[in-house]
Design an enzyme around this catalytic site. Structure first.
Site, PDB file in Angstrom:
ATOM      1  N   HIS A   1       0.527 -10.987  50.364  1.00 42.32           N
ATOM      2  CA  HIS A   1       1.611 -11.021  51.344  1.00 42.32           C
ATOM      3  C   HIS A   1       1.029 -11.356  52.703  1.00 42.32           C
ATOM      4  O   HIS A   1      -0.072 -10.916  53.019  1.00 42.32           O
ATOM      5  CB  HIS A   1       2.338  -9.662  51.409  1.00 42.32           C
ATOM      6  CG  HIS A   1       3.675  -9.759  52.037  1.00 42.32           C
ATOM      7  ND1 HIS A   1       3.846  -9.701  53.400  1.00 42.32           N
ATOM      8  CD2 HIS A   1       4.892  -9.940  51.490  1.00 42.32           C
ATOM      9  CE1 HIS A   1       5.131  -9.841  53.660  1.00 42.32           C
ATOM     10  NE2 HIS A   1       5.793  -9.988  52.527  1.00 42.32           N
TER      11      HIS A   1
ATOM     12  N   ASP B   1       8.003  -8.470  44.418  1.00 41.20           N
ATOM     13  CA  ASP B   1       8.449  -9.351  43.342  1.00 41.20           C
ATOM     14  C   ASP B   1       7.736  -9.078  42.028  1.00 41.20           C
ATOM     15  O   ASP B   1       8.233  -9.430  40.959  1.00 41.20           O
ATOM     16  CB  ASP B   1       8.266 -10.815  43.752  1.00 41.20           C
ATOM     17  CG  ASP B   1       9.224 -11.183  44.860  1.00 41.20           C
ATOM     18  OD1 ASP B   1      10.374 -10.732  44.803  1.00 41.20           O
ATOM     19  OD2 ASP B   1       8.816 -11.895  45.788  1.00 41.20           O
TER      20      ASP B   1
HETATM   21  N1  CMC Z   1      -3.384 -15.176  43.738  1.00 45.74           N
HETATM   22  C1  CMC Z   1      -4.685 -15.537  43.974  1.00 45.74           C
HETATM   23  N2  CMC Z   1      -5.208 -15.704  45.198  1.00 45.74           N
HETATM   24  C2  CMC Z   1      -4.395 -15.509  46.262  1.00 45.74           C
HETATM   25  C3  CMC Z   1      -3.047 -15.128  46.103  1.00 45.74           C
HETATM   26  C4  CMC Z   1      -2.548 -14.965  44.782  1.00 45.74           C
HETATM   27  N3  CMC Z   1      -1.260 -14.604  44.574  1.00 45.74           N
HETATM   28  N4  CMC Z   1      -2.452 -15.000  47.325  1.00 45.74           N
HETATM   29  C5  CMC Z   1      -3.407 -15.299  48.229  1.00 45.74           C
HETATM   30  N5  CMC Z   1      -4.572 -15.589  47.585  1.00 45.74           N
HETATM   31  C6  CMC Z   1      -5.868 -15.899  48.230  1.00 45.74           C
HETATM   32  C7  CMC Z   1      -5.869 -17.306  48.796  1.00 45.74           C
HETATM   33  O1  CMC Z   1      -6.332 -18.242  47.836  1.00 45.74           O
HETATM   34  C8  CMC Z   1      -6.814 -17.137  49.975  1.00 45.74           C
HETATM   35  O2  CMC Z   1      -8.126 -17.091  49.478  1.00 45.74           O
HETATM   36  P1  CMC Z   1      -9.351 -17.730  50.336  1.00 45.74           P
HETATM   37  O3  CMC Z   1      -9.409 -16.885  51.586  1.00 45.74           O
HETATM   38  O4  CMC Z   1     -10.521 -17.619  49.453  1.00 45.74           O
HETATM   39  O5  CMC Z   1      -8.933 -19.163  50.624  1.00 45.74           O
HETATM   40  C9  CMC Z   1      -6.480 -15.745  50.515  1.00 45.74           C
HETATM   41  O6  CMC Z   1      -6.001 -15.024  49.350  1.00 45.74           O
HETATM   42  C10 CMC Z   1      -5.421 -15.718  51.627  1.00 45.74           C
HETATM   43  O7  CMC Z   1      -4.256 -16.395  51.160  1.00 45.74           O
HETATM   44  P2  CMC Z   1      -3.277 -17.232  52.098  1.00 45.74           P
HETATM   45  O8  CMC Z   1      -2.584 -18.255  51.262  1.00 45.74           O
HETATM   46  O9  CMC Z   1      -4.016 -17.705  53.310  1.00 45.74           O
HETATM   47  O10 CMC Z   1      -2.248 -16.108  52.561  1.00 45.74           O
HETATM   48  P3  CMC Z   1      -0.807 -16.323  53.196  1.00 45.74           P
HETATM   49  O11 CMC Z   1      -0.532 -15.146  54.038  1.00 45.74           O
HETATM   50  O12 CMC Z   1      -0.694 -17.659  53.837  1.00 45.74           O
HETATM   51  O13 CMC Z   1       0.170 -16.345  51.902  1.00 45.74           O
HETATM   52  C11 CMC Z   1       1.571 -15.627  50.143  1.00 45.74           C
HETATM   53  C12 CMC Z   1       0.924 -15.260  51.490  1.00 45.74           C
HETATM   54  C13 CMC Z   1       2.589 -14.532  49.772  1.00 45.74           C
HETATM   55  C14 CMC Z   1       2.333 -16.949  50.262  1.00 45.74           C
HETATM   56  C15 CMC Z   1       0.486 -15.715  49.045  1.00 45.74           C
HETATM   57  O14 CMC Z   1      -0.195 -14.488  48.917  1.00 45.74           O
HETATM   58  C16 CMC Z   1       1.029 -16.160  47.686  1.00 45.74           C
HETATM   59  O15 CMC Z   1       1.163 -17.359  47.427  1.00 45.74           O
HETATM   60  N6  CMC Z   1       1.386 -15.175  46.768  1.00 45.74           N
HETATM   61  C17 CMC Z   1       1.994 -15.506  45.499  1.00 45.74           C
HETATM   62  C18 CMC Z   1       3.483 -15.719  45.697  1.00 45.74           C
HETATM   63  C19 CMC Z   1       4.252 -14.435  45.936  1.00 45.74           C
HETATM   64  O16 CMC Z   1       4.063 -13.441  45.226  1.00 45.74           O
HETATM   65  N7  CMC Z   1       5.179 -14.463  46.916  1.00 45.74           N
HETATM   66  C20 CMC Z   1       6.051 -13.341  47.213  1.00 45.74           C
HETATM   67  C21 CMC Z   1       5.796 -12.740  48.575  1.00 45.74           C
HETATM   68  S1  CMC Z   1       6.631 -11.137  48.735  1.00 45.74           S
HETATM   69  C22 CMC Z   1       8.318 -11.524  48.710  1.00 45.74           C
HETATM   70  C23 CMC Z   1       8.780 -12.038  50.026  1.00 45.74           C
HETATM   71  O17 CMC Z   1       8.788 -11.233  50.979  1.00 45.74           O
HETATM   72  O18 CMC Z   1       9.148 -13.208  50.083  1.00 45.74           O
END
Ligand code: CMC
Length: 427
Positions: free
Chosen positions: A316, A373
């Site tokens: 998140h 989720d």
């Molecule tokens: N599985 C594996 N690795 C992950 C995941 C995941 N679900 N989420 C983040 N990472 C890793 C990412 O690869 C990165 O690694 P590195 O630093 O080595 O490059 C690090 O963690 C930081 O990730 P980010 O993409 O920079 O983080 P963000 O804040 O931009 O993204 C997110 C947040 C929710 C989009 C992301 O965690 C994600 O895609 N999660 C899966 C989708 C999901 O469950 N979404 C629902 C969110 S809660 C409901 C809502 O409020 O909408």
């Protein structure tokens, strides 16, 4: 130097620029850089708004490090366990929980506003049978604007409340109709004798005429445990401060568009799997994994920087600790395990993923915890709700948040059209 300013120094010529530090009730202070461009001729660069507060708000507060969430100052744990979804809606819209009379009035009004104009029903038939309910839901919400064009120019409290109550009441009906259209079966009209949540489940599930399934023992009623679980899910989704879809709603509000069009845009933004669409993707992913024995392989894929695979329902932007909404649902899941028949292979896969991820250094070091989720999918599956309706259910819960944020935006004299700048690197 006064305590309440933040100084930028341009190292090219040692020019100093002082900006006020604004301190809120909770959470980090902010540096007010509204005159930054005028003063310096430069923009700030912050893709994804990771360090930018786009507004002042009194609605919702999140402390991501502590895993804390409050609506109007009240902890989510208290709302989810002691109050109904409708009380939560009233709280968000009115800044205070309702007394018994206010709640009864609010409930009655919502029941009566749940009906759709008959003309709108034609729109559903324009969609192919297999249309995803999110597409139909978003389109029908836009269409709803044309039935209530007076909501375009509203500026007093009574008008705001009427507009808000109308959309909160109608969204479950639209969502249920979108679903029934996707099955090619006739719509069930709202029933004023049913509560908000039971009405939605009935409009989704009942046979034409409103009758529920008949079993050898008699009519299969919607169980209280199902209503309770879904009502809690609605409450947990009701608002989440300046998330992606709410930012879209406020952005559309900033152009002066109709509030229901702004909400339809929020619905579109929520659909993506990085946001609300994750609940559908979680179950699709668990089904793809197929067996507890395959979990390790998929965890390895999620950790591989060269593999785009991500574990759905993990991570998140704001929570760097357990998502408090996920914790509540995990408890509910454990409590209702027997009643909801949650001991399935899907559950076992989910539990194994959770176990590994919570003890694996990749997830621990990146503070990737299960989010809401991850748990909604399993509970909604146990409620026999099809995957395609998971994100529409998120929409039903979140509509009150979007509309409350829309109203706050309109009332805020500092609101301006959303118009970020860019660093041009073309030519
Ligand atoms: N599985 C594996 N690795 C992950 C995941 C995941 N679900 N989420 C983040 N990472 C890793 C990412 O690869 C990165 O690694 P590195 O630093 O080595 O490059 C690090 O963690 C930081 O990730 P980010 O993409 O920079 O983080 P963000 O804040 O931009 O993204 C997110 C947040 C929710 C989009 C992301 O965690 C994600 O895609 N999660 C899966 C989708 C999901 O469950 N979404 C629902 C969110 S809660 C409901 C809502 O409020 O909408």
């Amino acid at each position: 130097m006064p305590h309440d300013t933040f100084t930028f120094i341009d190292n090219r010529d040692n020019t100093r620029y002082d900006y006020p530090i604004l301190t809120g009730k909770r959470g980090p202070s902010v540096v007010d850089i509204r005159s930054f461009f005028k003063d310096t001729g430069m923009f700030t660069y912050d893709p994804g708004f990771t360090s930018t507060a786009s507004c002042k708000s009194t609605i919702t507060f999140i402390d991501g490090a502590k895993g804390e969430l409050r609506y109007r100052g009240i902890p989510i744990e208290e709302l989810a366990t002691k109050h109904s979804y409708l009380e939560t809606c009233y709280l968000l819209l009115n800044e205070t929980l309702p007394n018994a009379e206010q709640l009864a009035d609010f409930d009655l009004e919502l029941r009566h506003r749940a009906f759709l104009h008959e003309g709108l029903l034609n729109l559903f038939h324009a969609f192919p049978d297999n249309a995803h309910p999110m597409a139909t839901l978003s389109a029908a919400t836009t269409a709803l604007a044309s039935f209530y064009d007076t909501h375009l120019e509203i500026n007093d409290e009574a008008e705001y409340q009427e507009m808000a109550r109308r959309i909160i009441a109608k969204i479950p009906t639209i969502a249920a109709y979108a679903y029934r259209h996707s099955l090619g079966i006739p719509f069930i009209y709202p029933d004023v004798d049913l509560s908000f949540t039971e009405n939605f489940l009935t409009m989704m599930r009942a046979y034409p005429g409103g009758k529920m399934h008949r079993t050898i023992e008699g009519e299969a009623k919607i169980r209280d445990v199902e209503i309770r679980a879904l009502d809690t899910i609605f409450t947990l989704h009701a608002d989440h401060e300046q998330n992606a879809s709410t930012t879209v709603v406020r952005g559309v509000a900033s152009t002066g568009a109709h509030p229901y069009v702004a909400i339809a845009s929020g619905i579109a933004a929520l659909w993506g799997r990085a946001h609300g669409g994750a609940n559908e993707s979680v179950i699709a992913q668990l089904e793809m994994i197929g067996s507890v024995d395959n979990v390790e392989t998929y965890i390895a894929k999620a950790k591989d920087p060269n593999d785009p695979f991500r574990l759905m329902g993990f991570g998140h932007r704001v929570y760097k600790n357990f998502d408090p909404r996920a914790r509540i649902l995990k408890e509910l899941q454990d409590e209702l395990r027997e009643e909801l028949g949650l001991d399935t292979e899907l559950m076992a896969i989910a539990r194994r993923i959770e176990e590994i991820a919570l003890s694996d250094d990749y997830f621990i070091s990146r503070k990737l915890y299960p989010n809401i989720d991850f748990y909604t999918g399993v509970i909604l599956t146990a409620l026999k709700i099809p995957k395609s309706m998971f994100t529409p259910i998120f929409v039903i819960g979140r509509t009150v948040g979007w509309v409350t944020q829309w109203i706050e935006f309109k009332k805020d004299t500092a609101s301006k059209i959303a118009r970020p700048r860019q660093l041009y690197i073309g030519d």
